[in-house]
Design an enzyme around this catalytic site. Structure first.
Site, short mmCIF file in Angstrom:
data_model
loop_
_atom_site.label_atom_id
_atom_site.label_comp_id
_atom_site.label_asym_id
_atom_site.label_seq_id
_atom_site.Cartn_x
_atom_site.Cartn_y
_atom_site.Cartn_z
CG ASP A 74 7.93 0.04 -0.60
OD1 ASP A 74 8.14 -1.16 -0.83
OD2 ASP A 74 6.91 0.64 -0.99
CG ASN B 50 14.81 -3.50 -1.11
OD1 ASN B 50 15.22 -2.35 -1.16
ND2 ASN B 50 14.87 -4.22 -0.01
CD GLU C 38 0.80 -6.73 7.46
OE1 GLU C 38 -0.12 -6.49 8.26
OE2 GLU C 38 1.98 -6.41 7.66
CG ASN C 39 7.10 -7.91 4.13
OD1 ASN C 39 7.90 -7.19 4.72
ND2 ASN C 39 6.28 -7.45 3.20
NE ARG D 107 7.17 -8.91 -0.04
CZ ARG D 107 8.07 -7.93 -0.06
NH1 ARG D 107 9.37 -8.22 -0.12
NH2 ARG D 107 7.68 -6.67 -0.01
CB SER E 110 2.71 -0.40 4.98
OG SER E 110 2.45 -0.01 3.65
#
Length: 286
Positions: free
Chosen positions: A38, A40, A85-86, A89, A216
């Site tokens: 986590d 970046n 969940e990404n 984005r 997460s």
């Protein structure tokens, strides 16, 4: 800082890292480390760079950390590369990450060091959610390394812990409906056999970078008795010394797997508890 002071500082830092490495190597090492990579984007923002550059640096850090683990003799490494969940984005960022992951899988599968160290590459997650290119790259990586068993690198892509458990339950429910098993036959071992990491030991140590104190939706079933370690360092800035500190913290803990601790009245047996951030309240070493 003058050049002279920088030289002295660098020498002290190097000496401390070497001492810490000797301490870590002298004790039992975790055999399976799982990492939530986590930070970046925040790293890139602080460096004045684009989010894409932050992700590229994160990919390079994964390669670096893998080889640190191989050098230390850690058998299995599992990393949270892209969660379900990404997908929420921005489309441009998701597209870039998909391309980066595809390239990374091919690069790792063709890396001579992967084959020298007999690292089995594996992707866990719902690959139906990702582009065909990643599916093909994952298949390529597995086929190139499926005969290896000395080490493993497991990339969680389009992965969610709840979905992982749900899929296992659905599989078992279908077997009950088909008359292959009875409800009373279902136990923890049977559930584990349907989880995506089947064949791997549960993580000994779960590490998260960036300072966030949550897991997460990562490996929810598998980390029941894992030791958790959180560090403020963003993933692209993660250093070898940070890995050593995490391992040393793990080595200083007493793993009981739910058993009742043995309590004595001897003052010499009383130890301060380690914090989740990896710093012992009594520690004077950074």
């Amino acid at each position: 800082m003058t050049v002279f002071h920088k030289i002295i500082s660098d020498q002290a830092y190097s000496a401390y890292q070497n001492q810490l490495e000797r301490e870590v190597r002298s004790q039992p090492l975790p055999q399976h480390i799982a990492i939530i990579m986590d930070g970046n984007r925040r790293f890139a923002r602080e460096m004045g760079e684009s989010p894409e550059e932050g992700h590229r640096r994160g990919r390079d850090k994964l390669e670096e950390v893998l080889h640190w683990c191989l050098d230390l003799g850690i058998k299995d490494l599992t990393v949270y590369a892209f969660s379900t969940e990404n997908f929420r984005r921005e489309e441009s960022e998701v597209d870039y990450l998909m391309e980066l992951l595809e390239t990374t899988l091919y690069d790792f599968a063709d890396d001579p060091r992967i084959h020298e160290n007999e690292v089995k590459l594996r992707v866990i997650g719902d690959l139906d959610m990702v582009p065909e290119g990643i599916q093909e790259a994952a298949d390529y990586a597995l086929k190139k390394t499926e005969g290896y068993g000395k080490h493993s690198l497991n990339l969680a892509i389009a992965y969610g812990g709840r979905q992982d458990i749900t899929n296992a339950v659905r599989s078992l429910a279908q077997d009950v409906l088909d008359g292959k098993i009875a409800v009373d036959d279902i136990n923890e071992a049977m559930v584990s056999s349907r989880i995506s990491t089947n064949g791997l030991p549960d993580p000994d140590l779960v590490l998260r970078t960036s300072g966030e104190l949550r897991i997460s939706n990562f490996l929810l079933w598998q980390m029941a008795y894992s030791e958790l370690y959180f560090t403020d360092v963003y993933w692209p800035g993660f250093r070898y010394i940070d890995l050593l500190r995490a391992i040393r913290n793990y080595q200083n803990r007493k793993r009981r797997y739910g058993e009742r601790p043995c309590i004595t009245t001897s003052s010499s047996s009383m130890r301060p508890a380690s914090t989740i951030s990896g710093r012992s309240p009594s520690s004077t070493v950074p």
